[in-house]
Design a protein around this motif. Structure first.
Motif, PDB file in Angstrom:
ATOM      1  N   LYS A   9       0.843  -1.197   0.000  1.00  0.00           N
ATOM      2  CA  LYS A   9       0.000   0.000   0.000  1.00  0.00           C
ATOM      3  C   LYS A   9       0.873   1.240   0.000  1.00  0.00           C
ATOM      4  O   LYS A   9       1.897   1.297   0.670  1.00  0.00           O
ATOM      5  N   ARG A  10       0.470   2.250  -0.770  1.00  0.00           N
ATOM      6  CA  ARG A  10       1.137   3.551  -0.774  1.00  0.00           C
ATOM      7  C   ARG A  10       0.455   4.412   0.292  1.00  0.00           C
ATOM      8  O   ARG A  10      -0.730   4.712   0.181  1.00  0.00           O
ATOM      9  N   VAL A  11       1.226   4.782   1.305  1.00  0.00           N
ATOM     10  CA  VAL A  11       0.693   5.542   2.434  1.00  0.00           C
ATOM     11  C   VAL A  11       1.331   6.925   2.462  1.00  0.00           C
ATOM     12  O   VAL A  11       2.564   7.039   2.441  1.00  0.00           O
ATOM     13  N   PHE A  12       0.506   7.952   2.515  1.00  0.00           N
ATOM     14  CA  PHE A  12       0.971   9.336   2.652  1.00  0.00           C
ATOM     15  C   PHE A  12       0.769   9.714   4.107  1.00  0.00           C
ATOM     16  O   PHE A  12      -0.351   9.700   4.602  1.00  0.00           O
ATOM     17  N   LEU A  13       1.867  10.022   4.794  1.00  0.00           N
ATOM     18  CA  LEU A  13       1.836  10.276   6.235  1.00  0.00           C
ATOM     19  C   LEU A  13       2.331  11.686   6.520  1.00  0.00           C
ATOM     20  O   LEU A  13       3.489  12.008   6.247  1.00  0.00           O
ATOM     21  N   THR A  14       1.469  12.526   7.083  1.00  0.00           N
ATOM     22  CA  THR A  14       1.926  13.849   7.496  1.00  0.00           C
ATOM     23  C   THR A  14       2.474  13.744   8.915  1.00  0.00           C
ATOM     24  O   THR A  14       2.038  12.914   9.700  1.00  0.00           O
ATOM     25  N   GLY A  15       3.448  14.576   9.210  1.00  0.00           N
ATOM     26  CA  GLY A  15       4.037  14.564  10.548  1.00  0.00           C
ATOM     27  C   GLY A  15       5.005  13.425  10.774  1.00  0.00           C
ATOM     28  O   GLY A  15       5.279  13.038  11.916  1.00  0.00           O
ATOM     29  N   HIS A  16       5.589  12.915   9.725  1.00  0.00           N
ATOM     30  CA  HIS A  16       6.450  11.720   9.838  1.00  0.00           C
ATOM     31  C   HIS A  16       7.778  11.989  10.540  1.00  0.00           C
ATOM     32  O   HIS A  16       8.454  11.050  10.928  1.00  0.00           O
ATOM     33  N   THR A  17       8.162  13.249  10.739  1.00  0.00           N
ATOM     34  CA  THR A  17       9.436  13.545  11.407  1.00  0.00           C
ATOM     35  C   THR A  17       9.282  13.707  12.911  1.00  0.00           C
ATOM     36  O   THR A  17      10.278  13.806  13.625  1.00  0.00           O
ATOM     37  N   GLY A  18       8.048  13.734  13.392  1.00  0.00           N
ATOM     38  CA  GLY A  18       7.812  13.833  14.830  1.00  0.00           C
ATOM     39  C   GLY A  18       8.016  12.493  15.513  1.00  0.00           C
ATOM     40  O   GLY A  18       8.282  11.463  14.863  1.00  0.00           O
ATOM     41  N   PHE A  19       7.896  12.477  16.823  1.00  0.00           N
ATOM     42  CA  PHE A  19       8.142  11.255  17.590  1.00  0.00           C
ATOM     43  C   PHE A  19       7.191  10.129  17.185  1.00  0.00           C
ATOM     44  O   PHE A  19       7.615   9.039  16.788  1.00  0.00           O
ATOM     45  N   LYS A  20       5.896  10.392  17.249  1.00  0.00           N
ATOM     46  CA  LYS A  20       4.922   9.347  16.901  1.00  0.00           C
ATOM     47  C   LYS A  20       4.939   9.046  15.407  1.00  0.00           C
ATOM     48  O   LYS A  20       4.805   7.900  14.993  1.00  0.00           O
ATOM     49  N   GLY A  21       5.107  10.087  14.588  1.00  0.00           N
ATOM     50  CA  GLY A  21       5.173   9.878  13.152  1.00  0.00           C
ATOM     51  C   GLY A  21       6.366   9.038  12.737  1.00  0.00           C
ATOM     52  O   GLY A  21       6.282   8.234  11.801  1.00  0.00           O
ATOM     53  N   SER A  22       7.497   9.233  13.414  1.00  0.00           N
ATOM     54  CA  SER A  22       8.683   8.416  13.121  1.00  0.00           C
ATOM     55  C   SER A  22       8.419   6.948  13.428  1.00  0.00           C
ATOM     56  O   SER A  22       8.744   6.063  12.627  1.00  0.00           O
ATOM     57  N   TRP A  23       7.827   6.679  14.589  1.00  0.00           N
ATOM     58  CA  TRP A  23       7.520   5.294  14.942  1.00  0.00           C
ATOM     59  C   TRP A  23       6.527   4.683  13.965  1.00  0.00           C
ATOM     60  O   TRP A  23       6.680   3.528  13.536  1.00  0.00           O
ATOM     61  N   LEU A  24       5.498   5.456  13.587  1.00  0.00           N
ATOM     62  CA  LEU A  24       4.514   4.932  12.640  1.00  0.00           C
ATOM     63  C   LEU A  24       5.166   4.674  11.284  1.00  0.00           C
ATOM     64  O   LEU A  24       4.871   3.666  10.634  1.00  0.00           O
ATOM     65  N   SER A  25       6.051   5.556  10.866  1.00  0.00           N
ATOM     66  CA  SER A  25       6.776   5.342   9.601  1.00  0.00           C
ATOM     67  C   SER A  25       7.542   4.029   9.628  1.00  0.00           C
ATOM     68  O   SER A  25       7.500   3.242   8.672  1.00  0.00           O
ATOM     69  N   ALA A  55      14.150   7.972   7.391  1.00  0.00           N
ATOM     70  CA  ALA A  55      14.043   8.351   5.980  1.00  0.00           C
ATOM     71  C   ALA A  55      14.631   7.309   5.035  1.00  0.00           C
ATOM     72  O   ALA A  55      14.277   7.284   3.846  1.00  0.00           O
ATOM     73  N   ARG A  56      15.499   6.454   5.545  1.00  0.00           N
ATOM     74  CA  ARG A  56      16.177   5.471   4.683  1.00  0.00           C
ATOM     75  C   ARG A  56      15.182   4.580   3.943  1.00  0.00           C
ATOM     76  O   ARG A  56      15.397   4.227   2.794  1.00  0.00           O
ATOM     77  N   GLY A  57      14.083   4.226   4.569  1.00  0.00           N
ATOM     78  CA  GLY A  57      13.142   3.285   3.962  1.00  0.00           C
ATOM     79  C   GLY A  57      11.882   3.915   3.421  1.00  0.00           C
ATOM     80  O   GLY A  57      10.878   3.221   3.251  1.00  0.00           O
ATOM     81  N   MET A  58      11.907   5.214   3.143  1.00  0.00           N
ATOM     82  CA  MET A  58      10.690   5.889   2.704  1.00  0.00           C
ATOM     83  C   MET A  58      11.047   7.093   1.846  1.00  0.00           C
ATOM     84  O   MET A  58      12.212   7.447   1.726  1.00  0.00           O
ATOM     85  N   THR A  59      10.039   7.742   1.315  1.00  0.00           N
ATOM     86  CA  THR A  59      10.210   9.021   0.631  1.00  0.00           C
ATOM     87  C   THR A  59       9.835  10.108   1.615  1.00  0.00           C
ATOM     88  O   THR A  59       8.709  10.136   2.119  1.00  0.00           O
ATOM     89  N   SER A  60      10.761  10.976   1.931  1.00  0.00           N
ATOM     90  CA  SER A  60      10.544  12.030   2.918  1.00  0.00           C
ATOM     91  C   SER A  60      10.573  13.388   2.232  1.00  0.00           C
ATOM     92  O   SER A  60      11.569  13.746   1.605  1.00  0.00           O
ATOM     93  N   THR A  61       9.479  14.128   2.348  1.00  0.00           N
ATOM     94  CA  THR A  61       9.398  15.474   1.796  1.00  0.00           C
ATOM     95  C   THR A  61       9.237  16.450   2.948  1.00  0.00           C
ATOM     96  O   THR A  61       8.335  16.301   3.768  1.00  0.00           O
ATOM     97  N   LEU A  62      10.157  17.426   3.021  1.00  0.00           N
ATOM     98  CA  LEU A  62      10.049  18.450   4.053  1.00  0.00           C
ATOM     99  C   LEU A  62       9.205  19.593   3.522  1.00  0.00           C
ATOM    100  O   LEU A  62       9.448  20.102   2.417  1.00  0.00           O
ATOM    101  N   GLY A  63       8.190  19.966   4.301  1.00  0.00           N
ATOM    102  CA  GLY A  63       7.296  21.037   3.904  1.00  0.00           C
ATOM    103  C   GLY A  63       6.335  21.364   5.026  1.00  0.00           C
ATOM    104  O   GLY A  63       6.234  20.636   6.013  1.00  0.00           O
ATOM    105  N   ASP A  64       5.628  22.456   4.857  1.00  0.00           N
ATOM    106  CA  ASP A  64       4.676  22.951   5.850  1.00  0.00           C
ATOM    107  C   ASP A  64       3.271  22.524   5.452  1.00  0.00           C
ATOM    108  O   ASP A  64       2.839  22.773   4.320  1.00  0.00           O
ATOM    109  N   ILE A  65       2.557  21.903   6.359  1.00  0.00           N
ATOM    110  CA  ILE A  65       1.211  21.404   6.106  1.00  0.00           C
ATOM    111  C   ILE A  65       0.270  22.518   5.650  1.00  0.00           C
ATOM    112  O   ILE A  65      -0.739  22.271   5.000  1.00  0.00           O
ATOM    113  N   ARG A  66       0.617  23.769   5.946  1.00  0.00           N
ATOM    114  CA  ARG A  66      -0.217  24.906   5.555  1.00  0.00           C
ATOM    115  C   ARG A  66       0.034  25.354   4.115  1.00  0.00           C
ATOM    116  O   ARG A  66      -0.681  26.205   3.590  1.00  0.00           O
ATOM    117  N   ASP A  67       1.034  24.779   3.456  1.00  0.00           N
ATOM    118  CA  ASP A  67       1.402  25.150   2.093  1.00  0.00           C
ATOM    119  C   ASP A  67       0.675  24.222   1.116  1.00  0.00           C
ATOM    120  O   ASP A  67       1.186  23.167   0.739  1.00  0.00           O
TER     121      ASP A  67
END
Length: 138
Positions: A9-25, A55-67
């Protein structure tokens, strides 16, 4: 939770750099999902995101959720099946210092995410017994 459900499954995850987002990633990667993250750079150094090399096992895009344009472009590039929204300004003290910024991130960021979802075809919401198309006006 059925691990086989997430495989491929292709999953788009916002907040992936935070503590919980990192674990979920990491968890989604372990289950075989193709993870595409969208978030601000980690807020601390060191961070779990960096230490666990998330980030090694995923595609990581840095950006602001408001953009909205950047968010939509990242989502269109990912072509996700599933969107998980975890981006937030969750620090209480920062919320006292910058309540407007907190509101913009938490409320308007969610609005922008939902707008991006409307603009990207093929996103599905999943349930235990069924999969259904996200409601959108065509």
């Amino acid at each position: 939770m059925t691990p086989a459900f997430w495989r491929g499954k292709r999953v788009f995850l916002t907040g992936h750099t935070g503590f919980k987002g990192s674990w979920l990633s990491l968890w989604l990667q372990q289950l075989g999902a193709e993870v595409h993250g969208f978030a601000l750079a980690p807020a601390t150094t060191p961070s779990l995101f960096e230490l666990a090399d998330v980030a090694r096992g995923m595609t990581s895009t840095l950006g602001d959720i408001r953009d909205l344009p950047a968010l939509t472009a990242a989502m269109q590039a990912a072509r996700p099946d599933i969107v998980i929204h975890m981006a937030a300004q969750a620090l209480v003290r920062l919320g006292y210092v910058d309540p407007v910024g907190t509101y913009e991130t938490n409320v308007m960021g969610t609005v922008k995410l939902l707008e991006a979802v409307r603009q990207v075809p093929g996103i599905r919401a999943s349930g235990r017994c069924q999969q259904r198309q996200v409601l959108r006006e065509q």
